[in-house]
Design a protein around this motif. Structure first.
Motif, PDB file in Angstrom:
ATOM      1  N   PRO A   3       0.637   4.661  -4.320  1.00 23.60           N
ATOM      2  CA  PRO A   3       0.221   3.914  -5.512  1.00 23.60           C
ATOM      3  C   PRO A   3      -1.237   4.188  -5.824  1.00 23.60           C
ATOM      4  O   PRO A   3      -2.039   4.483  -4.963  1.00 23.60           O
ATOM      5  CB  PRO A   3       0.446   2.459  -5.100  1.00 23.60           C
ATOM      6  CG  PRO A   3       0.398   2.462  -3.608  1.00 23.60           C
ATOM      7  CD  PRO A   3       0.953   3.774  -3.181  1.00 23.60           C
ATOM      8  N   SER A   4      -1.561   4.096  -7.125  1.00 25.42           N
ATOM      9  CA  SER A   4      -2.942   4.374  -7.551  1.00 25.42           C
ATOM     10  C   SER A   4      -3.836   3.159  -7.386  1.00 25.42           C
ATOM     11  O   SER A   4      -5.060   3.270  -7.473  1.00 25.42           O
ATOM     12  CB  SER A   4      -2.947   4.823  -9.011  1.00 25.42           C
ATOM     13  OG  SER A   4      -2.351   3.821  -9.833  1.00 25.42           O
ATOM     14  N   SER A   5      -3.259   1.987  -7.177  1.00 25.34           N
ATOM     15  CA  SER A   5      -4.069   0.782  -6.998  1.00 25.34           C
ATOM     16  C   SER A   5      -3.348  -0.190  -6.073  1.00 25.34           C
ATOM     17  O   SER A   5      -2.123  -0.146  -5.931  1.00 25.34           O
ATOM     18  CB  SER A   5      -4.355   0.118  -8.356  1.00 25.34           C
ATOM     19  OG  SER A   5      -3.135  -0.274  -8.968  1.00 25.34           O
ATOM     20  N   PHE A   6      -4.140  -1.074  -5.441  1.00 20.27           N
ATOM     21  CA  PHE A   6      -3.599  -2.085  -4.536  1.00 20.27           C
ATOM     22  C   PHE A   6      -4.142  -3.444  -4.959  1.00 20.27           C
ATOM     23  O   PHE A   6      -5.297  -3.550  -5.396  1.00 20.27           O
ATOM     24  CB  PHE A   6      -4.013  -1.817  -3.087  1.00 20.27           C
ATOM     25  CG  PHE A   6      -3.542  -0.491  -2.547  1.00 20.27           C
ATOM     26  CD1 PHE A   6      -2.220  -0.322  -2.160  1.00 20.27           C
ATOM     27  CD2 PHE A   6      -4.423   0.571  -2.415  1.00 20.27           C
ATOM     28  CE1 PHE A   6      -1.787   0.890  -1.655  1.00 20.27           C
ATOM     29  CE2 PHE A   6      -3.998   1.792  -1.913  1.00 20.27           C
ATOM     30  CZ  PHE A   6      -2.671   1.951  -1.531  1.00 20.27           C
ATOM     31  N   LEU A   7      -3.326  -4.466  -4.812  1.00 17.59           N
ATOM     32  CA  LEU A   7      -3.755  -5.831  -5.084  1.00 17.59           C
ATOM     33  C   LEU A   7      -4.079  -6.497  -3.756  1.00 17.59           C
ATOM     34  O   LEU A   7      -3.206  -6.658  -2.901  1.00 17.59           O
ATOM     35  CB  LEU A   7      -2.652  -6.605  -5.813  1.00 17.59           C
ATOM     36  CG  LEU A   7      -2.995  -8.047  -6.228  1.00 17.59           C
ATOM     37  CD1 LEU A   7      -4.165  -8.055  -7.216  1.00 17.59           C
ATOM     38  CD2 LEU A   7      -1.776  -8.718  -6.856  1.00 17.59           C
ATOM     39  N   GLU A  60      -5.237   2.867   2.695  1.00 17.03           N
ATOM     40  CA  GLU A  60      -3.899   3.431   2.598  1.00 17.03           C
ATOM     41  C   GLU A  60      -3.146   3.302   3.921  1.00 17.03           C
ATOM     42  O   GLU A  60      -1.942   2.979   3.926  1.00 17.03           O
ATOM     43  CB  GLU A  60      -3.977   4.911   2.183  1.00 17.03           C
ATOM     44  CG  GLU A  60      -4.423   5.136   0.753  1.00 17.03           C
ATOM     45  CD  GLU A  60      -5.928   5.032   0.559  1.00 17.03           C
ATOM     46  OE1 GLU A  60      -6.398   5.202  -0.583  1.00 17.03           O
ATOM     47  OE2 GLU A  60      -6.645   4.771   1.552  1.00 17.03           O
TER      48      GLU A  60
END
Length: 563
Positions: A3-7, A60
């Motif tokens: 994924p390009s972003s994480f919450l 990651e």
């Protein structure tokens, strides 16, 4: 595809991980370097550790581990710090699902790296990501270091905490049980499934506990070191520190086990001539002698690791009431009441002979040690005592490596009299066995020859190892230019140091380095020059660890400013 972003978890006031003292978030979330403490409560040393939660690939790696822990399913529990922290306590060890690291306390690490050689989490997590296999090998401080990295990467306030004299209660009795042979004056080690670790490092994570009743928010203990099965897997916590403090062993998760770790009474049992068991001594202050974490100043650790008082935040009173006060005894009684496996016949024994073991606070490994035992008669009647003194080399988990001294002792004490027994220990008697942990355990078992009562006392002492000194040759350090560092210390042993290696790791620099080092003659200086190249500007801590066959883990830390 990644994924390009994480919450991540964030610290809004209504968030489950909101930390009210925002200034301390510079330590508990943002600090990428720190230390953990080892030794004994009176002889504390520091292990520097590079958490590196902001290094490339670490977030990651953390997310991959979490996804693995949740079986690669997107579930609402991944937004709950209770479930996330419990999953981290499980996935960092390899017992159930090929997690990050293999735990090993055997002393034989031929097909992996010795646990004491690690100086940070980055090398561990990168190796795990690269190979997909559990990294060999780790012990409690390595597990706690990786947990700190993963929690801070996710935005969970986290700190490693060292519990000095940590009980491992294997049967849920909430006591640390030690068994002795009445006639032979020897410890029955085969029956002693409980153990006392000289120190143990676990983690606390800050969160609200919406799943529990009022009063259980705040710091929660989690522990990734695989010790006991919980819920069918090797996980531990989160357990509210407030519940541990007050003996509330009915509160989830694993509070009974963690209460025993910090506040179990050590109960000595003597096997009688008719094969029944009798309580011969109770030590109410044997466990949880001190609990320490790094001060929350958001800064890297200093160069001095042996004298580290300025780094210590003593948090003992968060976990237990002051020893032998009414509130502390009440918490022990409540814990015993709420633990179904606790024995109810323990607290009837009263001793009239008091024995205390004393030792030095600052003896370097390789030198003679002077130990003494004070024996006090608390009655008005004369007592004739006979027994043995045992001195053993042990690992930090309490495992005996060798017995270096057994000495008979005879003593006559008049009414209310006090006498001192001197126990000299020659370096030659222990030096062959201290490679992994320079610790001595002293036990004294005495029998009243007229009344057949037994009396026992035990204490553990840490022998100091040298610090690794680090100096920089460069007048200034610049990005993409080689920096030369000299690592050195004096060999305290009367023999050469062989099969030597140096491990070096730093933020913003080359990948972690493993360097062979030539043998160091007896009582001579070890020196080794190391070249590093930094790719990022700013302040960076360099972590180094010297390791050899005869002496494990000589550590150092050094800070540079890169322009």
């Amino acid at each position: 595809m990644a994924p390009s972003s994480f919450l991540l978890f964030f610290h809004w006031e209504d968030d489950a991980v909101y930390f009210p003292d925002t200034a301390k978030l510079s330590e508990y979330v943002l600090n990428d370097s720190g230390c953990m403490f080892t030794g004994t409560d009176r002889q504390i040393g520091a292990i520097p550790w590079f958490y590196g939660q902001f290094e490339p690939g670490i977030l990651e790696a953390t997310m991959l581990c979490l996804q693995k822990a949740f079986n690669f399913r997107s579930v609402s529990a991944m937004g709950d710090p209770v479930h996330v922290s419990r999953a981290i306590s499980r996935i960092v060890n390899s017992q159930d699902d090929n997690g990050v690291m293999v735990g090993d306390w055997s002393g034989c690490y031929d097909n992996g790296r010795p646990p004491l050689s690690w100086v940070g989490s980055v090398a561990i997590l990168r190796q795990y990501m690269k190979s997909g296999l559990p990294v060999k090998y780790g012990q409690c401080y390595a597990f706690a270091g990786v947990v700190t990295t993963m929690c801070r990467a996710l935005g969970l306030p986290c700190r490693p905490v060292t519990n000095f004299s940590s009980a491992h209660d294997t049967d849920g009795s909430v006591t640390l049980d030690v068994h002795w042979n009445f006639t032979g004056n020897t410890e029955l080690k085969d029956l002693n499934t409980d153990s006392m670790w000289n120190f143990h490092v676990f983690n606390t994570v800050w969160m609200r506990r919406k799943d529990l009743t009022f009063g259980h928010d705040g710091w929660q203990v989690i522990d990734a070191t695989p010790q006991e099965i919980s819920g069918g897997m090797y996980a531990c916590g989160p357990s509210p520190v407030a519940a541990i403090l007050n003996g509330r062993c009915d509160v989830v998760y694993d509070t009974s086990f963690l209460f025993a770790a910090v506040n179990a009474d050590r109960v000595h049992w003597g096997r009688q001539k008719d094969d029944t068991w009798k309580v011969i001594a109770i030590e109410t202050s044997a466990t949880g002698k001190r609990l320490c974490t790094k001060v929350a100043d958001g800064r890297p650790v200093s160069a001095s690791l042996t004298h580290c008082d300025n780094l210590i935040d003593d948090v003992t009173d968060q976990f237990k009431h002051k020893e032998d006060t009414g509130r502390e005894r009440a918490s022990v009684v409540l814990a015993s009441t709420l633990s179904p496996r606790a024995r109810k016949d323990v607290y009837s024994k009263q001793n009239d002979i008091e024995m205390t073991v004393q030792g030095p606070d600052n003896v370097m490994v390789g030198f003679d040690v002077s130990i003494s035992v004070t024996c006090k008669n608390k009655s008005e009647e004369k007592r004739h005592l006979e027994g043995n003194v045992f001195v053993e080399v042990i690992t930090y988990t309490g495992k005996t490596l060798a017995t270096c001294k057994v000495e008979e002792a005879k003593l006559t004490l008049g009414g209310f009299e006090r006498k001192l027994l001197a126990i000299p220990v020659k370096a030659a008697s222990y030096i062959d066995h201290v490679t992994e942990a320079a610790m001595l355990k002293v036990s004294i078992l005495m029998r009243d020859t007229q009344r057949d009562n037994l009396y026992v006392a035990q204490e553990t002492f840490r022998l100091r190892t040298p610090d690794l000194n680090i100096k920089c040759y460069n007048s200034s350090c610049q990005v993409d230019r080689e920096v030369t560092l000299r690592m050195s210390f004096s060999n305290p042993l009367d023999r050469p140091l062989t099969q030597s290696y140096l491990y070096v790791e730093s933020a913003g620099a080359d990948d972690p380095r493993l360097l062979p080092v030539r043998s160091t003659p007896a009582s001579c200086d070890m020196t080794c020059d190391v070249e590093l190249t930094f790719q990022r500007k700013g302040r960076h801590s360099i972590y180094a660890n010297f390791f050899c066959k005869e002496l494990h883990s000589v550590k150092g830390v050094f800070e540079v400013y890169v322009q």
